[in-house]
Write a protein that holds these residues in place. Structure first.
Motif, PDB file in Angstrom:
ATOM      1  N   GLY A  75       0.824  -1.196   0.000  1.00  0.00           N
ATOM      2  CA  GLY A  75       0.000   0.000   0.000  1.00  0.00           C
ATOM      3  C   GLY A  75       0.864   1.254   0.000  1.00  0.00           C
ATOM      4  O   GLY A  75       1.870   1.346  -0.707  1.00  0.00           O
ATOM      5  N   ASP A  76       0.486   2.228   0.836  1.00  0.00           N
ATOM      6  CA  ASP A  76       1.235   3.488   0.887  1.00  0.00           C
ATOM      7  C   ASP A  76       2.212   3.518   2.062  1.00  0.00           C
ATOM      8  O   ASP A  76       2.567   4.586   2.558  1.00  0.00           O
ATOM      9  N   TYR A  77       2.650   2.357   2.500  1.00  0.00           N
ATOM     10  CA  TYR A  77       3.554   2.285   3.650  1.00  0.00           C
ATOM     11  C   TYR A  77       4.850   3.044   3.361  1.00  0.00           C
ATOM     12  O   TYR A  77       5.502   2.810   2.340  1.00  0.00           O
ATOM     13  N   ASN A  78       5.225   3.946   4.261  1.00  0.00           N
ATOM     14  CA  ASN A  78       6.415   4.770   4.006  1.00  0.00           C
ATOM     15  C   ASN A  78       7.248   5.066   5.254  1.00  0.00           C
ATOM     16  O   ASN A  78       7.907   6.094   5.337  1.00  0.00           O
ATOM     17  N   GLN A  79       7.205   4.149   6.214  1.00  0.00           N
ATOM     18  CA  GLN A  79       8.020   4.313   7.425  1.00  0.00           C
ATOM     19  C   GLN A  79       9.507   4.376   7.040  1.00  0.00           C
ATOM     20  O   GLN A  79      10.005   3.514   6.320  1.00  0.00           O
ATOM     21  N   PRO A  80      10.233   5.403   7.469  1.00  0.00           N
ATOM     22  CA  PRO A  80      11.665   5.481   7.124  1.00  0.00           C
ATOM     23  C   PRO A  80      12.477   4.370   7.781  1.00  0.00           C
ATOM     24  O   PRO A  80      12.119   3.877   8.851  1.00  0.00           O
ATOM     25  N   LYS A  81      13.554   3.992   7.123  1.00  0.00           N
ATOM     26  CA  LYS A  81      14.447   2.964   7.659  1.00  0.00           C
ATOM     27  C   LYS A  81      15.256   3.550   8.816  1.00  0.00           C
ATOM     28  O   LYS A  81      15.739   4.680   8.748  1.00  0.00           O
ATOM     29  N   ILE A  82      15.394   2.752   9.883  1.00  0.00           N
ATOM     30  CA  ILE A  82      16.084   3.202  11.095  1.00  0.00           C
ATOM     31  C   ILE A  82      17.208   2.220  11.417  1.00  0.00           C
ATOM     32  O   ILE A  82      17.068   1.008  11.200  1.00  0.00           O
ATOM     33  N   SER A  83      18.313   2.733  11.947  1.00  0.00           N
ATOM     34  CA  SER A  83      19.397   1.885  12.439  1.00  0.00           C
ATOM     35  C   SER A  83      19.614   2.210  13.911  1.00  0.00           C
ATOM     36  O   SER A  83      19.532   3.376  14.314  1.00  0.00           O
ATOM     37  N   LEU A  84      19.854   1.177  14.711  1.00  0.00           N
ATOM     38  CA  LEU A  84      19.951   1.372  16.158  1.00  0.00           C
ATOM     39  C   LEU A  84      21.253   0.818  16.725  1.00  0.00           C
ATOM     40  O   LEU A  84      21.585  -0.339  16.479  1.00  0.00           O
ATOM     41  N   ASP A  85      21.959   1.636  17.511  1.00  0.00           N
ATOM     42  CA  ASP A  85      23.016   1.101  18.360  1.00  0.00           C
ATOM     43  C   ASP A  85      22.397   0.811  19.733  1.00  0.00           C
ATOM     44  O   ASP A  85      21.182   0.983  19.928  1.00  0.00           O
ATOM     45  N   GLU A  86      23.197   0.363  20.683  1.00  0.00           N
ATOM     46  CA  GLU A  86      22.643  -0.042  21.974  1.00  0.00           C
ATOM     47  C   GLU A  86      21.932   1.115  22.677  1.00  0.00           C
ATOM     48  O   GLU A  86      20.832   0.940  23.230  1.00  0.00           O
ATOM     49  N   LYS A  87      22.527   2.286  22.677  1.00  0.00           N
ATOM     50  CA  LYS A  87      21.921   3.429  23.370  1.00  0.00           C
ATOM     51  C   LYS A  87      20.579   3.799  22.752  1.00  0.00           C
ATOM     52  O   LYS A  87      19.594   4.048  23.453  1.00  0.00           O
ATOM     53  N   ALA A  88      20.550   3.831  21.418  1.00  0.00           N
ATOM     54  CA  ALA A  88      19.306   4.181  20.725  1.00  0.00           C
ATOM     55  C   ALA A  88      18.228   3.115  20.953  1.00  0.00           C
ATOM     56  O   ALA A  88      17.045   3.431  21.131  1.00  0.00           O
ATOM     57  N   PHE A  89      18.658   1.845  20.948  1.00  0.00           N
ATOM     58  CA  PHE A  89      17.724   0.747  21.217  1.00  0.00           C
ATOM     59  C   PHE A  89      17.101   0.894  22.602  1.00  0.00           C
ATOM     60  O   PHE A  89      15.876   0.816  22.764  1.00  0.00           O
ATOM     61  N   ARG A  90      17.937   1.084  23.590  1.00  0.00           N
ATOM     62  CA  ARG A  90      17.429   1.154  24.970  1.00  0.00           C
ATOM     63  C   ARG A  90      16.508   2.360  25.159  1.00  0.00           C
ATOM     64  O   ARG A  90      15.503   2.270  25.863  1.00  0.00           O
ATOM     65  N   TRP A  91      16.832   3.474  24.525  1.00  0.00           N
ATOM     66  CA  TRP A  91      15.978   4.651  24.662  1.00  0.00           C
ATOM     67  C   TRP A  91      14.637   4.444  23.953  1.00  0.00           C
ATOM     68  O   TRP A  91      13.576   4.733  24.510  1.00  0.00           O
ATOM     69  N   MET A  92      14.693   3.903  22.729  1.00  0.00           N
ATOM     70  CA  MET A  92      13.462   3.680  21.962  1.00  0.00           C
ATOM     71  C   MET A  92      12.540   2.694  22.693  1.00  0.00           C
ATOM     72  O   MET A  92      11.321   2.891  22.741  1.00  0.00           O
ATOM     73  N   LEU A  93      13.119   1.643  23.260  1.00  0.00           N
ATOM     74  CA  LEU A  93      12.337   0.680  24.023  1.00  0.00           C
ATOM     75  C   LEU A  93      11.767   1.325  25.281  1.00  0.00           C
ATOM     76  O   LEU A  93      10.600   1.133  25.637  1.00  0.00           O
ATOM     77  N   ASN A  94      12.577   2.119  25.957  1.00  0.00           N
ATOM     78  CA  ASN A  94      12.149   2.797  27.176  1.00  0.00           C
ATOM     79  C   ASN A  94      10.965   3.729  26.914  1.00  0.00           C
ATOM     80  O   ASN A  94      10.082   3.892  27.766  1.00  0.00           O
ATOM     81  N   GLU A  95      10.934   4.330  25.739  1.00  0.00           N
ATOM     82  CA  GLU A  95       9.857   5.262  25.394  1.00  0.00           C
ATOM     83  C   GLU A  95       8.536   4.550  25.113  1.00  0.00           C
ATOM     84  O   GLU A  95       7.494   5.199  25.029  1.00  0.00           O
TER      85      GLU A  95
END
Length: 318
Positions: free
Chosen positions: A268-288
């Motif tokens: 369909g019109d799916y357009n989520q941008p591609k993301i790359s995560l290091d450990e800090k970004a992973f932990r913050w994104m999960l925490n949110e």
């Protein structure tokens, strides 16, 4: 055809159980187990032989009582997996001790031990998926195991942070938990039900499927932990769906036409941008993500509690 028969033409159907009779009845391609399912199965007299075999095996290995207990628990998991592989044509998932969820090295050691025990039974590692909780440490362990040719099923997955990290680690398969997400939002909204069309668990798996297909990730998506048949039919077309015997039976008794909702070649019109995560970004994104943070922790605690209950039963026999 029943809805179950139609679903099998669109999606790989996996049995979410430790009960061999259910697996035989519904003829899934794969099967998954976890400590809670094995604990439930061992309450049935017909599975006592698998416990006894594991106990005898552990007693021959020497060591302290606690060392024997560890050996016995590993062997019991492999005994169940071995029996399941006599029924399903492809793969069985066997779970690493949930208490190791924050220890990469211990997870690696346990996974390799399970694969060795399967090899002793003549079962190649290609037939096994090692189930690991989708913590940062679990994902890093899976990344190493995949490079060794030991394929992994990353479980207790509730968020895009976990989804992205698993894809970047090139794990074989993930198990996003539809029903537990539904449970959290139902409680959070103080409602008795959420319609399937608005189900946050269904929406989560749909998002994951589209993200993986859009960016060409090879990691398989296996929706899990369903509460009702409608959640399953809304995800028809997902790579795999692991389903309890109760819901397999329900789908097998339902008629009608099943629409394929997920298609790799039609996002369909799916357009989520591609993301790359290091450990800090992973932990913050999960925490949110409050839901994912709470359900991951709760899931680990519940699996660990069932392991302790199962160990108590085994310890008496050692």
């Amino acid at each position: 055809m029943s809805l179950l028969e139609q679903l099998k033409t669109m999606t790989v159907v996996v049995a979410d159980t430790g009960d061999f009779e259910s697996i035989k009845e519904f003829k899934p391609r794969d099967a998954t187990t976890n400590p809670s399912l094995i604990l439930a199965a061992t309450e049935d007299e017909k599975y006592q032989r698998l416990i006894e075999q594991a106990v005898v095996y552990a007693k021959t290995k020497g060591g302290s009582k606690e060392e024997k207990l560890t050996i016995c628990m590993d062997k019991l998991s492999v005994n169940f997996g071995t029996e399941i592989l006599k029924i399903v044509p492809k793969r069985v998932s066997t779970e690493v001790d949930a208490r190791l969820s924050f220890d990469t090295e211990a997870t690696l050691a346990k996974a390799r031990q399970l694969i060795k025990l399967y090899a002793d039974e003549g079962i190649p590692k290609e037939k096994i998926l090692i189930k690991v909780a989708s913590t940062w440490e679990g994902i890093k362990a899976a990344e190493i195991l995949e490079k060794e040719g030991i394929h992994c099923n990353l479980t207790l997955l509730f968020s895009m942070a976990q989804t992205i990290a698993c894809a970047e680690a090139k794990v074989q398969l993930i198990s996003p938990f539809v029903g537990r997400i539904y449970d959290w939002y139902k409680k959070d909204r103080s409602v008795d039900d959420i319609p399937v069309s608005e189900d946050p668990g269904v929406a989560s798996v749909t998002e994951i499927f589209k993200y993986y297909k859009k960016y060409g990730y090879k990691t398989e998506v296996m929706g899990a932990s369903f509460r009702k048949a409608g959640e399953i039919t809304e995800l028809a077309g997902c790579d795999l769906l692991t389903i309890s015997p109760k819901l397999l039976k329900e789908l097998d008794e339902m008629d009608g036409t099943l629409e394929q909702k997920l298609k790799a070649d039609d996002l369909g019109d799916y357009n989520q941008p591609k993301i790359s995560l290091d450990e800090k970004a992973f932990r913050w994104m999960l925490n949110e993500d409050a839901m994912a943070t709470e359900k991951l922790a709760e899931g680990i605690r519940k699996f660990a509690a069932d392991i302790v209950k199962l160990e108590a039963k085994i310890r008496e026999k050692l």
